[in-house]
Write a protein that holds these residues in place. Structure first.
Motif, PDB file in Angstrom:
ATOM      1  N   LYS A 187      16.369 -14.679  -5.134  1.00 37.95           N
ATOM      2  CA  LYS A 187      16.731 -13.860  -3.967  1.00 37.95           C
ATOM      3  C   LYS A 187      16.010 -14.333  -2.717  1.00 37.95           C
ATOM      4  CE  LYS A 187      18.320  -9.419  -5.652  1.00 37.95           C
ATOM      5  NZ  LYS A 187      17.729  -8.308  -6.378  1.00 37.95           N
ATOM      6  N   SER A 188      14.818 -14.902  -2.887  1.00 37.30           N
ATOM      7  CA  SER A 188      14.052 -15.324  -1.708  1.00 37.30           C
ATOM      8  C   SER A 188      14.568 -16.667  -1.161  1.00 37.30           C
ATOM      9  CB  SER A 188      12.571 -15.416  -2.034  1.00 37.30           C
ATOM     10  OG  SER A 188      12.314 -16.648  -2.660  1.00 37.30           O
ATOM     11  N   GLU A 189      15.569 -17.237  -1.839  1.00 36.93           N
ATOM     12  CA  GLU A 189      16.275 -18.452  -1.371  1.00 36.93           C
ATOM     13  C   GLU A 189      15.341 -19.578  -0.933  1.00 36.93           C
ATOM     14  OE1 GLU A 189      18.999 -16.959   1.528  1.00 36.93           O
ATOM     15  OE2 GLU A 189      20.353 -16.188  -0.021  1.00 36.93           O
ATOM     16  N   GLY A 190      14.434 -19.928  -1.820  1.00 40.55           N
ATOM     17  CA  GLY A 190      13.532 -21.052  -1.540  1.00 40.55           C
ATOM     18  C   GLY A 190      12.251 -20.614  -0.843  1.00 40.55           C
ATOM     19  N   GLY A 191      12.217 -19.362  -0.370  1.00 39.48           N
ATOM     20  CA  GLY A 191      11.004 -18.859   0.290  1.00 39.48           C
ATOM     21  C   GLY A 191       9.909 -18.601  -0.749  1.00 39.48           C
ATOM     22  N   ILE A 192       8.670 -18.589  -0.265  1.00 44.38           N
ATOM     23  CA  ILE A 192       7.536 -18.392  -1.183  1.00 44.38           C
ATOM     24  C   ILE A 192       7.306 -16.893  -1.402  1.00 44.38           C
ATOM     25  CG2 ILE A 192       5.036 -18.726  -1.442  1.00 44.38           C
ATOM     26  CD1 ILE A 192       5.359 -21.311   0.190  1.00 44.38           C
ATOM     27  N   VAL A 193       7.105 -16.521  -2.663  1.00 45.95           N
ATOM     28  CA  VAL A 193       6.800 -15.120  -2.984  1.00 45.95           C
ATOM     29  C   VAL A 193       5.432 -15.098  -3.660  1.00 45.95           C
ATOM     30  CG1 VAL A 193       7.589 -13.022  -4.149  1.00 45.95           C
ATOM     31  CG2 VAL A 193       9.273 -14.736  -3.439  1.00 45.95           C
ATOM     32  N   SER A 194       4.559 -14.229  -3.176  1.00 44.05           N
ATOM     33  CA  SER A 194       3.196 -14.249  -3.733  1.00 44.05           C
ATOM     34  C   SER A 194       3.163 -13.647  -5.137  1.00 44.05           C
ATOM     35  CB  SER A 194       2.240 -13.472  -2.817  1.00 44.05           C
ATOM     36  OG  SER A 194       2.490 -12.090  -2.955  1.00 44.05           O
ATOM     37  N   GLY A 195       2.166 -14.095  -5.903  1.00 48.48           N
ATOM     38  CA  GLY A 195       1.959 -13.558  -7.254  1.00 48.48           C
ATOM     39  C   GLY A 195       1.719 -12.053  -7.191  1.00 48.48           C
ATOM     40  N   ALA A 196       1.050 -11.588  -6.125  1.00 48.92           N
ATOM     41  CA  ALA A 196       0.753 -10.148  -6.005  1.00 48.92           C
ATOM     42  C   ALA A 196       2.035  -9.342  -5.839  1.00 48.92           C
ATOM     43  CB  ALA A 196      -0.170  -9.920  -4.806  1.00 48.92           C
ATOM     44  N   VAL A 197       2.981  -9.873  -5.031  1.00 48.41           N
ATOM     45  CA  VAL A 197       4.261  -9.162  -4.825  1.00 48.41           C
ATOM     46  C   VAL A 197       5.042  -9.097  -6.143  1.00 48.41           C
ATOM     47  CG1 VAL A 197       6.540  -9.382  -3.721  1.00 48.41           C
ATOM     48  CG2 VAL A 197       4.465  -9.602  -2.351  1.00 48.41           C
ATOM     49  N   ILE A 198       5.086 -10.224  -6.840  1.00 50.58           N
ATOM     50  CA  ILE A 198       5.821 -10.246  -8.128  1.00 50.58           C
ATOM     51  C   ILE A 198       5.168  -9.256  -9.103  1.00 50.58           C
ATOM     52  CG2 ILE A 198       6.525 -11.655 -10.110  1.00 50.58           C
ATOM     53  CD1 ILE A 198       6.493 -14.105  -8.242  1.00 50.58           C
ATOM     54  N   ALA A 199       3.827  -9.295  -9.161  1.00 50.36           N
ATOM     55  CA  ALA A 199       3.102  -8.410 -10.090  1.00 50.36           C
ATOM     56  C   ALA A 199       3.426  -6.949  -9.779  1.00 50.36           C
ATOM     57  CB  ALA A 199       1.603  -8.680  -9.981  1.00 50.36           C
ATOM     58  N   LYS A 200       3.446  -6.622  -8.491  1.00 52.90           N
ATOM     59  CA  LYS A 200       3.702  -5.229  -8.090  1.00 52.90           C
ATOM     60  C   LYS A 200       5.135  -4.831  -8.463  1.00 52.90           C
ATOM     61  CE  LYS A 200       3.028  -2.009  -4.392  1.00 52.90           C
ATOM     62  NZ  LYS A 200       3.529  -1.818  -3.054  1.00 52.90           N
ATOM     63  N   GLU A 201       6.073  -5.718  -8.161  1.00 54.53           N
ATOM     64  CA  GLU A 201       7.482  -5.378  -8.453  1.00 54.53           C
ATOM     65  C   GLU A 201       7.730  -5.156  -9.939  1.00 54.53           C
ATOM     66  OE1 GLU A 201      11.276  -7.113  -6.988  1.00 54.53           O
ATOM     67  OE2 GLU A 201      10.028  -7.612  -5.250  1.00 54.53           O
ATOM     68  N   LEU A 202       7.034  -5.940 -10.764  1.00 60.55           N
ATOM     69  CA  LEU A 202       7.271  -5.825 -12.212  1.00 60.55           C
ATOM     70  C   LEU A 202       6.306  -4.857 -12.888  1.00 60.55           C
ATOM     71  CD1 LEU A 202       7.969  -9.546 -13.252  1.00 60.55           C
ATOM     72  CD2 LEU A 202       9.561  -7.812 -12.509  1.00 60.55           C
ATOM     73  N   GLY A 203       5.292  -4.428 -12.160  1.00 65.26           N
ATOM     74  CA  GLY A 203       4.299  -3.528 -12.750  1.00 65.26           C
ATOM     75  C   GLY A 203       3.470  -4.220 -13.816  1.00 65.26           C
ATOM     76  N   ILE A 204       3.137  -5.496 -13.554  1.00 65.84           N
ATOM     77  CA  ILE A 204       2.308  -6.241 -14.518  1.00 65.84           C
ATOM     78  C   ILE A 204       1.137  -6.886 -13.760  1.00 65.84           C
ATOM     79  CG2 ILE A 204       4.202  -6.712 -16.141  1.00 65.84           C
ATOM     80  CD1 ILE A 204       4.457  -9.518 -14.929  1.00 65.84           C
ATOM     81  N   SER A 205       0.191  -7.464 -14.494  1.00 65.53           N
ATOM     82  CA  SER A 205      -0.979  -8.074 -13.842  1.00 65.53           C
ATOM     83  C   SER A 205      -0.612  -9.444 -13.267  1.00 65.53           C
ATOM     84  CB  SER A 205      -2.105  -8.241 -14.857  1.00 65.53           C
ATOM     85  OG  SER A 205      -1.711  -9.210 -15.815  1.00 65.53           O
TER      86      SER A 205
END
Ligand code: BTN
Length: 335
Positions: free
Chosen positions: A18-36
Motif C-alpha cells: 500500500k505504501s507503493e515503494g515508500g518506507i514504513v517504519s518497524g514501529a508503525v508495522i508493529a503498532k498496526e499488527l499489535g506485535i513487537s
C-alpha cells in the motif's frame, strides 16, 4: 509457524504494498499488527526467505525494492496476500518436498479440513497423474498444488471440476504469459501441441453425493528443455520453453486459483453451469475436431461435437453418436 505468524506476514506485505515503494517504519508495522518490533523483524526475515525483495533503511524502516508480484520463488505469504479477498480461499500449506500434494489434501479432507485449503509444493517425489500415470515434478521451477472442495455435486459430475480447472489455467496462462494456450478435452493445456499442464480431480462420497473433491493442478512453468526427462520430451513442454520468458509462479498460482474459485462454484447451480459449459465449448479446441479417442483398450475415430452437462465428450463416430466420460483424446488434424 503458527497461524498468527503467517497472517502477520501477509499483512506486512499488504502494508508495504500500500505504501507503493515508500518506507514504513518497524514501529508503525508493529503498532498496526499489535506485535513487537522484534516480531516484525523476524517476519521480515521470513518474507525475505520466501523471496520477497524487501529493503531496510537503517533508522527508517522497510520498503519493497521490487514489486511483490515479481517474486520469483513460490511464496505462501504472498499467495495469502494475493488471495485475501477471495471468500472461497481458506489457507495455503506449503512444502519444499512432498510425495504428492493430492495425498496431503486427501488426508486433510479426512480430518474435516474446510473447503478452500490449498497445498503447494516445490517438488513432488510421487506426483500422480490421470489413469495411474506419474507426474514428473522437479524442484523449484513449476507449480504443483491441490485444492480441497466440498461442492454440491454427484459423483458423475466430478468431471465438471476438471473442465472448470482447465478453463481457469487457460485464462490465467493466456492473460499472464501473452499466449493463447490450447485447452484439450477434458483439461490438458497445450502449447504447440505439447502439454504444459495436467489436472486430476478425485472425489470421495456416496452414490448420490460427494463429501469432498480434491483437484490437483501441475503446470510446467519455468522448466528448461534440459529439465525434461527423455520419456516426456516428445509430449510435454513448459511455458518458458515456448515463450522464452520466465513467469512469476506465485502470481500465476493466484490467478489460477481465483478463476478456479469462480468457475468451480458455477458447477453448483443451473444457470452457472450453463454459462460454464458455454464458456468451455467456446474455449475447448477439441470441439469440432477429428479425434482419436482411447478408452480402456478400445480406440474410436470420430468428430468431437460437444460436451454433456456432466462434462463428458460427445463424438460422431461410424457407430453413431457416442459419449465418453473419461478417455484419452488425440487431435487428428491441425485446424
Ligand atoms: C494428468 O495426468 O494430466 C494430471 C496430472 C496432475 C498433476 C498434479 S501436480 C499437483 C497434484 N499432485 C499430484 O500428485 N498430482 C496433481
Amino acid at each position: 509457524m503458527n497461524e498468527n505468524e503467517s497472517g502477520n506476514r501477509a499483512k506486512i506485505i499488504e502494508i508495504l504494498d500500500k505504501s507503493e515503494g515508500g518506507i514504513v517504519s518497524g514501529a508503525v508495522i508493529a503498532k498496526e499488527l499489535g506485535i513487537s518490533r522484534q516480531a516484525v523483524s523476524k517476519a521480515i526475515a521470513s518474507l525475505r526467505d520466501e523471496g520477497l525483495d524487501i529493503a531496510s533503511a537503517p533508522q527508517k524502516g522497510y520498503s519493497f525494492a521490487s514489486p511483490p508480484e515479481h517474486t520469483e520463488r513460490l511464496s505462501p505469504s504472498l499467495l495469502d496476500y494475493m488471495m485475501r479477498n477471495e471468500k472461497k480461499y481458506a489457507k495455503s500449506f506449503f512444502f519444499e518436498e512432498i510425495d504428492s500434494t493430492q495425498s496431503v489434501v486427501k488426508e486433510l479432507a479426512s480430518q474435516h479440513a474446510p473447503a478452500g485449503i490449498v497445498v503447494m509444493a516445490e517438488k513432488q517425489t510421487a506426483g500422480r497423474g490421470r489413469r495411474g500415470r506419474k507426474w514428473i515434478a522437479p524442484y523449484g521451477k513449476n507449480l504443483y498444488f491441490s485444492v480441497l472442495l466440498r461442492p454440491k455435486l454427484k459423483p458423475g459430475e466430478v468431471q465438471l471440476l476438471n473442465l472448470a480447472a482447465g478453463l481457469a489455467v487457460k485464462f490465467a496462462v493466456d492473460s499472464m504469459c501473452g499466449i493463447s494456450a490450447e485447452l484439450k478435452w477434458p483439461n490438458d493445456i497445450m502449447i504447440s501441441g505439447k502439454k504444459i499442464c495436467g489436472i486430476l480431480s478425485e472425489a470421495a462420497g456416496e452414490p448420490d453425493r460427494i463429501y469432498h473433491a480434491v483437484t490437483g493442478i501441475g503446470v510446467n512453468v519455468n522448466m528448461e528443455r534440459g529439465d525434461l526427462p527423455d520419456e516426456i520430451k516428445s509430449t510435454a513442454t513448459s511455458i518458458f520453453i515456448e515463450t522464452g520468458k520466465k513467469t512469476y509462479r506465485t502470481e500465476l498460482a493466484s490467478r489460477i486459483l481465483k478463476h478456479f474459485a469462480e468457475l468451480a462454484s458455477q458447477t453448483e447451480e443451473s444457470n452457472g453451469l450453463k454459462e460454464l459449459l458455454t464458456l468451455y465449448r467456446d474455449n475447448c479446441s477439441t470441439i469440432g475436431r477429428e479425434v482419436r479417442i482411447i478408452q480402456d483398450d478400445s480406440e474410436t475415430i470420430g468428430l468431437a461435437t460437444g460436451v454433456t452437462e456432466e462434462g463428458a465428450l460427445k463424438a460422431e463416430t461410424p457407430e453413431g453418436e457416442m459419449i465418453f466420460a473419461a478417455a484419452d483424446v488425440f487431435h487428428l488434424r491441425i485446424n
